[in-house]
Write an enzyme that holds these catalytic residues in place. Sequence first.
Site, PDB file in Angstrom:
ATOM      1  N   LYS A 183       1.603  11.702   7.750  1.00  0.00           N
ATOM      2  CA  LYS A 183       2.613  11.500   6.951  1.00  0.00           C
ATOM      3  C   LYS A 183       2.799  12.720   6.254  1.00  0.00           C
ATOM      4  CE  LYS A 183       4.528  10.492   3.506  1.00  0.00           C
ATOM      5  NZ  LYS A 183       5.235  11.379   2.874  1.00  0.00           N
ATOM      6  N   GLU A 258      -8.161  15.166  -2.094  1.00  0.00           N
ATOM      7  CA  GLU A 258      -8.097  16.502  -2.770  1.00  0.00           C
ATOM      8  C   GLU A 258      -6.911  16.496  -3.583  1.00  0.00           C
ATOM      9  OE1 GLU A 258     -10.533  18.535  -2.119  1.00  0.00           O
ATOM     10  OE2 GLU A 258     -10.906  18.240  -0.028  1.00  0.00           O
ATOM     11  N   CYS A 292      -3.140  24.575  -5.449  1.00  0.00           N
ATOM     12  CA  CYS A 292      -4.039  23.738  -6.209  1.00  0.00           C
ATOM     13  C   CYS A 292      -5.215  24.428  -7.007  1.00  0.00           C
ATOM     14  CB  CYS A 292      -4.617  22.816  -5.319  1.00  0.00           C
ATOM     15  SG  CYS A 292      -5.458  23.464  -3.794  1.00  0.00           S
ATOM     16  N   GLU A 390      -1.485  19.953 -15.312  1.00  0.00           N
ATOM     17  CA  GLU A 390      -1.059  20.973 -14.321  1.00  0.00           C
ATOM     18  C   GLU A 390       0.277  20.955 -14.311  1.00  0.00           C
ATOM     19  OE1 GLU A 390      -1.382  19.120 -10.372  1.00  0.00           O
ATOM     20  OE2 GLU A 390      -2.569  21.090  -9.425  1.00  0.00           O
TER      21      GLU A 390
HETATM   22  P1  NAD Z   1       2.103  14.130  -4.152  1.00  0.00           P
HETATM   23  O1  NAD Z   1       1.068  13.418  -4.804  1.00  0.00           O
HETATM   24  O2  NAD Z   1       3.312  13.563  -4.996  1.00  0.00           O
HETATM   25  O3  NAD Z   1       2.461  13.838  -2.826  1.00  0.00           O
HETATM   26  C1  NAD Z   1       1.362  14.106  -1.796  1.00  0.00           C
HETATM   27  C2  NAD Z   1       1.748  13.048  -0.575  1.00  0.00           C
HETATM   28  O4  NAD Z   1       1.345  11.876  -0.922  1.00  0.00           O
HETATM   29  C3  NAD Z   1       3.163  13.217  -0.202  1.00  0.00           C
HETATM   30  O5  NAD Z   1       3.303  13.270   1.364  1.00  0.00           O
HETATM   31  C4  NAD Z   1       3.826  11.771  -0.516  1.00  0.00           C
HETATM   32  O6  NAD Z   1       4.870  11.289   0.144  1.00  0.00           O
HETATM   33  C5  NAD Z   1       2.615  11.025  -0.537  1.00  0.00           C
HETATM   34  N1  NAD Z   1       2.451   9.827  -1.717  1.00  0.00           N
HETATM   35  C6  NAD Z   1       3.208   9.804  -2.727  1.00  0.00           C
HETATM   36  N2  NAD Z   1       3.148   8.478  -3.104  1.00  0.00           N
HETATM   37  C7  NAD Z   1       2.490   7.851  -2.379  1.00  0.00           C
HETATM   38  C8  NAD Z   1       1.773   6.311  -2.246  1.00  0.00           C
HETATM   39  N3  NAD Z   1       2.208   5.591  -3.397  1.00  0.00           N
HETATM   40  N4  NAD Z   1       1.269   6.049  -1.292  1.00  0.00           N
HETATM   41  C9  NAD Z   1       0.992   6.915  -0.153  1.00  0.00           C
HETATM   42  N5  NAD Z   1       1.414   8.139  -0.104  1.00  0.00           N
HETATM   43  C10 NAD Z   1       1.946   8.573  -1.141  1.00  0.00           C
HETATM   44  O7  NAD Z   1       1.900  15.613  -4.469  1.00  0.00           O
HETATM   45  P2  NAD Z   1       2.775  16.902  -4.009  1.00  0.00           P
HETATM   46  O8  NAD Z   1       3.508  16.962  -5.312  1.00  0.00           O
HETATM   47  O9  NAD Z   1       3.234  16.738  -2.657  1.00  0.00           O
HETATM   48  O10 NAD Z   1       1.606  18.090  -4.094  1.00  0.00           O
HETATM   49  C11 NAD Z   1       1.046  18.610  -4.964  1.00  0.00           C
HETATM   50  C12 NAD Z   1      -0.241  18.213  -5.732  1.00  0.00           C
HETATM   51  O11 NAD Z   1      -1.166  18.563  -4.505  1.00  0.00           O
HETATM   52  C13 NAD Z   1      -0.517  19.005  -6.832  1.00  0.00           C
HETATM   53  O12 NAD Z   1      -1.192  18.165  -7.850  1.00  0.00           O
HETATM   54  C14 NAD Z   1      -1.758  19.945  -6.236  1.00  0.00           C
HETATM   55  O13 NAD Z   1      -2.685  20.237  -7.123  1.00  0.00           O
HETATM   56  C15 NAD Z   1      -2.233  18.784  -5.267  1.00  0.00           C
HETATM   57  N6  NAD Z   1      -2.938  19.752  -4.051  1.00  0.00           N
HETATM   58  C16 NAD Z   1      -4.471  19.598  -4.099  1.00  0.00           C
HETATM   59  C17 NAD Z   1      -5.056  20.436  -3.130  1.00  0.00           C
HETATM   60  C18 NAD Z   1      -6.472  20.175  -3.146  1.00  0.00           C
HETATM   61  O14 NAD Z   1      -7.084  20.623  -1.989  1.00  0.00           O
HETATM   62  N7  NAD Z   1      -7.283  19.767  -3.960  1.00  0.00           N
HETATM   63  C19 NAD Z   1      -4.331  21.055  -2.228  1.00  0.00           C
HETATM   64  C20 NAD Z   1      -2.971  21.388  -2.242  1.00  0.00           C
HETATM   65  C21 NAD Z   1      -2.371  20.459  -3.152  1.00  0.00           C
END
Ligand code: NAD
Length: 511
Positions: A183, A258, A292, A390
């Site tokens: 997804k 992550e 991240c 963040e």
């Molecule tokens: P997000 O949590 O908004 O979304 C991530 C994914 O989760 C998307 O595909 C979204 O559609 C899905 N999602 C959202 N709500 C959901 C739910 N209730 N159930 C299932 N899936 C759901 O994050 P984002 O804004 O896309 O990404 C940025 C974040 O990701 C930042 O906090 C960043 O630090 C983190 N990140 C972490 C790493 C790591 O390796 N630790 C790497 C990259 C990004």
Amino acid sequence: MTATRPEGLPELLRHYVGGARTESASGEVFDVLEPSTNEVYIKCASGGAADIDAAVAAARTAFDDGPWPHLMPRERARVLYAIADAVEARHDHLAERESFDSGLPIRQARGQAKRAAENFRFFADLIVAQIDDAFRMPGRQVNYVNRKPKGVAGLITPWNTPFMQESWKLAPALASGCTVVLKPAEFTPLSAELWVEIMEEAGLPEGVFNMVHGFGESAGDALVKHEGVDLISFTGETTTGQLIFANCAPTMKAMSMELGGKSPAIIFADADIDAALDSTLFGVYSLNGERCTASSRLLVQREIYDDFVARYAERAKKIKVGPPSDPETEIAALVHPTHYARVMDYVEIGKSEARLVAGGDRPAHLPEGNYLNATVFADVPADARIFQEEIFGPVVAITPFDTTEEALELANNVKYGLAAYVWTSDLTKAHTVAHRIESGMVWINSHNVRDLRTPFGGVKGSGLGQEGGYRSLEFYSVQQAIHITLGDVHTTRFGATGYTDNDPGLGGPGA
Ligand code: NAD
């Protein structure tokens, strides 16, 4: 400036289920924006529970009845190598789409295909070389590990470097013999489209790779709660991770998370200041600050503080903000107006919490799109929101410290624990400080580069479980323990002779 739409895009981005591109059962679609203008440039199918049902059913059939989980490691590795080659062959195509859709500067997008391809080659090599444990109890028993793929993997990915993030999950999941439902993030669905042709070209059996586009609250939620999914690998925000954690509980799914970060870079007075400057500037402003592991908090020792802040601000002011497609651009457009508004809110909050020494505004030559100059706040107190939360954009918080203890207190006093960076020429201090930092990863006198064999992941609010190298394969596999008796069977004979001495079942040898 209007961005040039990549050639050959379809009218609609569709799901991929059981080897066929499909539209949503509901017929719903959503708009995808291009971040340098925020104009809608394509529609994408918006998946719901019915689409997830279909994708999970296809993945389940491919897992239960298909060849993929049972192939020899070498055979699976051959397909993974073919995927890597197909990824690399699309190098320019991928960079162009990724940059256009996510706002990544084109030069930084160009590295993504190579990194994604390497992930597949790396896990292909690892499964071929994999060794599982076997133990023997002489004359009595042999015990060994029967490694099996865990089942249907639900992979949920974020919008920052989306294709690379997807490869980081797809490669170990497929290498382990799982079948998958991906997804992708709704802000950036474009490059995920390439997986379909890549998987087909590489000869991955039908139903092994499935993809459902859509929002987290609908498609993502249905995937997390689905009874037919055995594990969820999630990368995204900490608050989303917390929700998914709770939603996985009723079906007892395995989870790898992550999550977000607010990583400190501690710069001691005895450091190579030029190197620390280069690295921390790149660490927070590359990938538009949407990284991240960004070094988004700089803790700088008092003796060098004023000089460091002045030099940092001077460099930040010279960072080239421009359109994603311009090869000279260092920071381009943030991914989406919603995210841009959030980052700009933090910039306003920062202005009331700390001293703005660079940026904090939109570049005058870019009147539309999600642009922000490289922004530097100095004298940031430890309880400031821009120190604790963040931001995920080109914004850095700089704070002075006097002693090592104070630096550690500042570094650890946040809810996150993903990465940390230590800059010093004192070897002992470098290691002792690194060991006391609460983070999953520490870089000493280095920016963010790593060997793929090393663990990757965070502690505290930054994640659950660690991936990287064999750890990723562990997550996607079950290690079933098999125990075989050799010679006579030694069982206490209830209802016959009763207890015997040295009974293994009652604490004797081998219990
Ligand atoms: P997000 O949590 O908004 O979304 C991530 C994914 O989760 C998307 O595909 C979204 O559609 C899905 N999602 C959202 N709500 C959901 C739910 N209730 N159930 C299932 N899936 C759901 O994050 P984002 O804004 O896309 O990404 C940025 C974040 O990701 C930042 O906090 C960043 O630090 C983190 N990140 C972490 C790493 C790591 O390796 N630790 C790497 C990259 C990004």
